[in-house]
Design an enzyme around this catalytic site. Structure first.
Site, PDB file in Angstrom:
ATOM      1  N   LYS B  55      -1.981  13.999  -8.703  1.00  0.00           N
ATOM      2  CA  LYS B  55      -1.887  15.280  -9.910  1.00  0.00           C
ATOM      3  C   LYS B  55      -1.482  15.032 -11.125  1.00  0.00           C
ATOM      4  O   LYS B  55      -1.694  15.560 -12.081  1.00  0.00           O
ATOM      5  CB  LYS B  55      -0.646  16.187  -8.931  1.00  0.00           C
ATOM      6  CG  LYS B  55      -1.359  16.966  -7.790  1.00  0.00           C
ATOM      7  CD  LYS B  55      -0.411  18.072  -7.371  1.00  0.00           C
ATOM      8  CE  LYS B  55      -0.935  18.433  -6.008  1.00  0.00           C
ATOM      9  NZ  LYS B  55      -0.939  19.943  -5.807  1.00  0.00           N
ATOM     10  N   SER B 304      -2.534  10.571  -0.879  1.00  0.00           N
ATOM     11  CA  SER B 304      -1.691  10.753  -1.999  1.00  0.00           C
ATOM     12  C   SER B 304      -0.348  11.296  -1.698  1.00  0.00           C
ATOM     13  O   SER B 304      -0.537  11.919  -0.303  1.00  0.00           O
ATOM     14  CB  SER B 304      -2.577  11.684  -2.794  1.00  0.00           C
ATOM     15  OG  SER B 304      -1.901  12.099  -4.057  1.00  0.00           O
TER      16      SER B 304
END
Lengths: 322, 322
Positions: B55, B304
């Protein structure tokens, strides 16, 4: 006294080979670790390498420097861990055959990892030293090249992460490096001190495997008891070339108990979200032990290796929930 | 029907902003995972980002695109996890103030991480939605900019990892991406399919939080029960812009149970030595569920996030020792 032959120039030359296959690793600041240690703590993420360890830099440089004949003859080494994977990775990258001797009963996960990288893994003898002596003879008989743990091209290659530290954080004050056979700390020291002699280089070993530290302190080869759980720090003998470099360049060489190393593994999981094996986490354990001297400093901890068995990891993370 | 405005050109433009602060992340092949799945498995290591999650790419692009007035007014958002850390990181990189609302009782580790990155963290209300609605109003009153989870500049920024995949492995056959609000999978899909429409893009959500998947299947916003332990997949509502992109670009969208996600966290520790939080490990869980269709393919799993509490990690690694 062994002459020191490695210079920063060798490290620059190694870099052209290393960067054909690898990218620089990150150097990240962690607030939580900084609060624990008292200075500004950065992790040099050698655990982000393809085989999870800094050693792959050395392997790539060594293989790149082989003659055509040496490449045809293949590489032979002994390892139960990251060194073997690094040689396997580098050999495959250059289309060279690697044969790696391991003692009978070696960790199946590590054997699978070396085989997964295309190496031939041969089991021989009850312990590491037996496997190593045997594979040295095999290499000679078959006209191959034996790779020892502190061969100079390995030091040149691993020194490239030292250059990366100096380029990314030129105002680093202290670099703490775990010491197994010493290639990592020697490459780091030569790179860093050649650029700024004021950078403090601190080595760390387990108190349960103090051979290198004792040899460094006393200025002569010392054999010490070796019972550490940190496999990457578990050396029984010292090496003339790395000892000579350490004697010239190291500002300090500390010991931390295995229990502090296990706690460092847990703290790295919590504060950095990185799995680092015991040997690689020793740098944090040392920084915590030296916290009083770290205030207001820029501290780089070299972290490397993720070879940690799941049952041991389970015990380490559970210990923190007591 | 919502129009799709994002193109690969936006992603290329985002990249100039992203690469001012970040480097490309590694894409590594893992033999052990390949044997589990049946194809050639590569991990796209977004967990190697400074805040541990993809992100941050979106945050950096969004902040870079703000006007001078918007920068002075500051950023406001709500998050209990990686989104908040990413906005905090990006805001600090650009000297912009970030205010992040979290529900009372939010995870102290995550709050500390956001504060460590210089953000102001404000506790408000009993749950995430209350905090989010409140901070939206605060932003408006104070003349600041509210950042929603699927703002287009975020999609452009996170799409840059999709470009990296295509550049490093142009013959990728399948990319599997965990879906929270959808920014990651949308950026990936636009980048990959614009270069090779034959690449299969597969989204994955927890069976215990199937809102996005159900909305995608039915072609209309569906609210579904949300009980997953994977915080990054725990969305209760769908978003018009990411749903429109997913409808156009996704080849499949699968659900995996939380138990399979936990097992994937454990398998990633064993085979890749990376700590990946539950949401980020869902891509591996999906690949294992789809193993029959993966044979001989080049498969990229986006991993992630490392925000996994130590007590939960302890349970996950212990489960494997039974």
């Amino acid at each position: 006294m062994t002459d020191i032959t490695t210079t920063i120039h060798d490290i620059y030359r190694a870099r052209t080979h290393v960067y054909q296959h690898l990218r620089p690793t990150p150097l990240f600041h962690y607030q939580g670790l900084s609060e624990l240690v008292g200075g500004r703590v950065f992790l040099k993420h050698e655990n982000h390498q393809p085989v999870g360890a800094f050693k792959v830099r050395g392997g790539l440089n060594l293989v790149a420097g082989l003659s055509k004949e040496q490449k045809l003859g293949g590489l032979f080494t002994a390892s139960t861990g990251n060194h073997g994977q690094s040689i396997a990775f580098a050999a495959r990258a250059h289309g060279v055959k690697a044969t790696i001797a391991v003692p009978e009963g070696a960790n199946p996960g590590k054997v699978a990892a070396m085989r997964g990288l295309g190496a031939e893994v041969v089991f021989h003898g009850p312990d590491f030293d037996t496997a190593r002596l045997w594979i040295t003879e095999v290499a000679e008989k078959q006209g191959g090249t034996f790779v020892g743990p502190t061969d100079e091209p390995l030091i040149h290659g691993v020194g490239t992460y030292g250059l990366e530290i100096m380029e990314e954080l030129p105002d680093v004050d202290v670099i703490i490096v775990p010491v197994g056979a010493g290639s990592g700390v020697c490459g780091t020291a030569i790179a860093a001190k050649s650029i700024n002699p004021a950078v403090q280089i601190i080595g760390v070993q387990s108190a349960q495997a103090p051979t290198q530290q004792q040899s460094w302190l006393q200025g002569r080869p010392v054999e010490a008891e070796m019972t550490t759980i940190a496999e990457g720090l578990a050396t029984r003998i010292s090496f003339a070339n790395t000892q000579a470099i350490m004697r010239k360049y190291l500002d300090d060489f500390v010991l931390v108990p295995d229990a502090a190393i296990e706690e460092a593994v847990r703290l790295l999981l919590i504060h950095s979200h990185n799995l680092v094996e015991e040997a690689g986490a020793a740098s944090l354990a040392a920084a915590i032990a030296l916290a009083g001297k770290m205030r207001d400093k820029n501290i780089v901890l070299v972290v490397s290796g993720g070879n940690i068995a799941i049952d041991r990891l389970s015990k380490i993370v559970a210990a923190g929930n007591r």
